[in-house]
Design a protein around this motif. Structure first.
Motif, PDB file in Angstrom:
ATOM      1  N   SER A 156       0.821  -1.206   0.000  1.00 25.39           N
ATOM      2  CA  SER A 156       0.000   0.000   0.000  1.00 25.39           C
ATOM      3  C   SER A 156       0.861   1.265   0.000  1.00 25.39           C
ATOM      4  O   SER A 156       0.458   2.286  -0.546  1.00 25.39           O
ATOM      5  N   LEU A 157       2.071   1.190   0.582  1.00 30.06           N
ATOM      6  CA  LEU A 157       2.945   2.369   0.542  1.00 30.06           C
ATOM      7  C   LEU A 157       3.436   2.670  -0.872  1.00 30.06           C
ATOM      8  O   LEU A 157       3.829   3.784  -1.187  1.00 30.06           O
ATOM      9  N   LEU A 158       3.426   1.612  -1.721  1.00 33.98           N
ATOM     10  CA  LEU A 158       3.957   1.810  -3.072  1.00 33.98           C
ATOM     11  C   LEU A 158       2.893   2.188  -4.094  1.00 33.98           C
ATOM     12  O   LEU A 158       3.207   2.536  -5.226  1.00 33.98           O
ATOM     13  N   LEU A 159       1.619   2.122  -3.660  1.00 37.58           N
ATOM     14  CA  LEU A 159       0.535   2.265  -4.645  1.00 37.58           C
ATOM     15  C   LEU A 159       0.624   3.560  -5.441  1.00 37.58           C
ATOM     16  O   LEU A 159       0.294   3.584  -6.619  1.00 37.58           O
ATOM     17  N   HIS A 160       1.079   4.651  -4.811  1.00 40.79           N
ATOM     18  CA  HIS A 160       1.012   5.898  -5.570  1.00 40.79           C
ATOM     19  C   HIS A 160       2.207   6.096  -6.518  1.00 40.79           C
ATOM     20  O   HIS A 160       2.260   7.076  -7.241  1.00 40.79           O
ATOM     21  N   ASP A 161       3.142   5.147  -6.513  1.00 43.75           N
ATOM     22  CA  ASP A 161       4.249   5.197  -7.484  1.00 43.75           C
ATOM     23  C   ASP A 161       3.961   4.390  -8.749  1.00 43.75           C
ATOM     24  O   ASP A 161       4.792   4.312  -9.644  1.00 43.75           O
TER      25      ASP A 161
END
Lengths: 355, 70
Positions: A156-161
């Motif tokens: 979820s921390l990577l979703l916006h990349d």
């Protein structure tokens, strides 16, 4: 004796094991942006392999792989084949330990000698194996939810990349590179699952053990699929292929505001756990298969001496990392498939003809 | 030199941990397997500790599959 649910968790962590950090670049080096398709193809073939193991396990309830190898093939041939199971399990154990050492020395502890990392990790593993399989199963029970939570946080921390353009063009060079990339993936980790037939009879209800084996493999395969896809979406195919440890690189990307950054340790923790589980299971299977090959009543006395050999071999098994990469790509899949596909099929065939 | 002594000490420690139980169980076969593995382990560690180059066991697999791999 262990529960079917514990067996399922063991299988999934075993599949995730070392592959979590090594797989994306392995697939992307051949299939480029189609690596995610390769991971699906590999998983499907892997499930077929597991189907073969399931059939073997169901034919001989209550017996381990080594025990029925001897029963099916007779004393001499059976002992030779059992020895092959042992060597495969042992080499796998050494390689897993070495993978951990290589990863830590190259990414987090550059000044620490690799033997120091090996000895610390090996001590925990040896203690775990000496305590027996039900203890290992309970450890897995504790670690499994932690791995899931950390993976969810990580994803979820990577979703916006994520950028979906990075998957284009799809199947630009046809289906062939996709299949070529999937081939080593079938040998590592799916063909290794044959070794879990050594633990299979320890599960309380045999019928559920087969189901756990299948669902555990499916779950592990799905996690690997998500990680591969994520590496492609965030890093792009070229970067994924050129990194040795892409998921670790992936974790370094995480940056939210000025607060949350440099959280690659999350990835390292997940990997410590999955590799611990894989290592402990592999070593347990090595010791168990050796003691059953030699018809010993108890395996416990072999743990420490074999651990000592393991420590020495882990030091000289790979002269350098490029040797390992070329070996993994060319020779290892053949070896893994001989042990994980040809031998089980042979056993199954002979067993069916005999009955 | 120190590494050899250390390895021998580890070997002794393993003997002290395992041999009493093995002798109590009077399992000759197990004692044999244990001794062979332990001697192998100590010898291998000493060889590595002295800095001798040992060929990787993977070479053997490479030779076996050599004709098939291009």
């Amino acid at each position: 004796m262990i529960e079917a649910s514990q067996f399922k968790k063991m299988v999934s962590l075993f599949v995730i094991g070392t592959s979590l950090i090594l797989l994306p670049s392995m697939l992307a080096s051949k299939a480029k942006q189609d690596a995610w398709i390769s991971s699906i193809v590999g998983m499907i073939v892997g499930l077929v392999l597991v189907g073969i193991y399931y059939a073997l396990g169901r034919l001989f309830p209550g017996k381990t792989l080594v025990e029925y190898s001897k029963e099916i093939l007779g004393k001499w041939l059976g002992t030779i084949v059992s020895f092959l199971w042992f060597t495969y399990a042992f080499i796998l154990t050494v390689l897993v330990l070495r993978n951990l050492g290589d990863f830590l020395t190259s990414s987090m502890f550059p000044e620490t000698p690799i033997q120091a990392i090996h000895i610390v990790y090996l001590c925990i593993v040896v203690i775990g194996v000496r305590y027996g399989i039900s203890n290992i199963a309970r450890t897995v029970d504790i670690f499994f939810p932690l791995v899931i939570i950390l993976l969810i946080v990580f994803v979820s921390l990577l979703l916006h990349d994520i950028e979906f353009d990075r998957l284009q063009p799809m199947l630009a060079k046809g289906i062939q590179p996709v299949l070529q990339a999937a081939y080593p993936y079938i040998g590592f980790p799916f063909a290794e699952l044959v070794l879990l037939l050594m633990i299979y009879p320890k599960v309380k209800r045999t019928k559920e053990a087969g189901k756990s084996l299948l669902t555990g493999t499916l779950f592990g395969g799905l996690v690997l699929f998500v990680i591969t896809l994520l590496s492609l979406l965030v890093l792009g195919a070229e970067n994924t292929a050129s990194e040795l440890y892409p998921s670790f690189r992936l974790a370094k990307k995480i940056q939210i505001g000025e607060f949350i950054q440099r959280v690659e340790v999350i990835m390292a923790v997940i990997w410590f756990i999955t590799i611990f589980v894989k290592l402990v299971i592999c070593f347990y299977i090595s010791v168990q298969s050796l003691s059953q090959t030699l018809n010993l009543p108890d395996y416990r006395s072999l743990v420490l001496p074999l651990g000592m050999i393991l420590y020495a071999v882990a030091y000289f098994i790979v002269p350098n990392i490029s040797y390992l990469i070329s070996f993994d790509a060319k020779v290892w899949p053949l070896y893994a498939l001989t042990i994980g596909l040809v031998l089980p099929l042979l056993l199954l065939g002979v067993a069916i003809i005999k009955k | 030199m120190w590494s050899v002594l250390l390895i021998l000490a580890v070997g002794m420690a393993i003997i002290m941990i395992d041999v009493p139980t093995l002798r109590r169980n009077k399992s000759r076969k197990e004692l044999w397997a244990f001794s062979v593995l332990l001697i192998g382990g100590v010898a291998l560690n000493i060889v590595v500790g002295l800095g001798v180059e040992v060929p990787s066991p993977l070479e053997l697999i490479k030779i076996i599959y050599g004709p098939i791999v291009r």
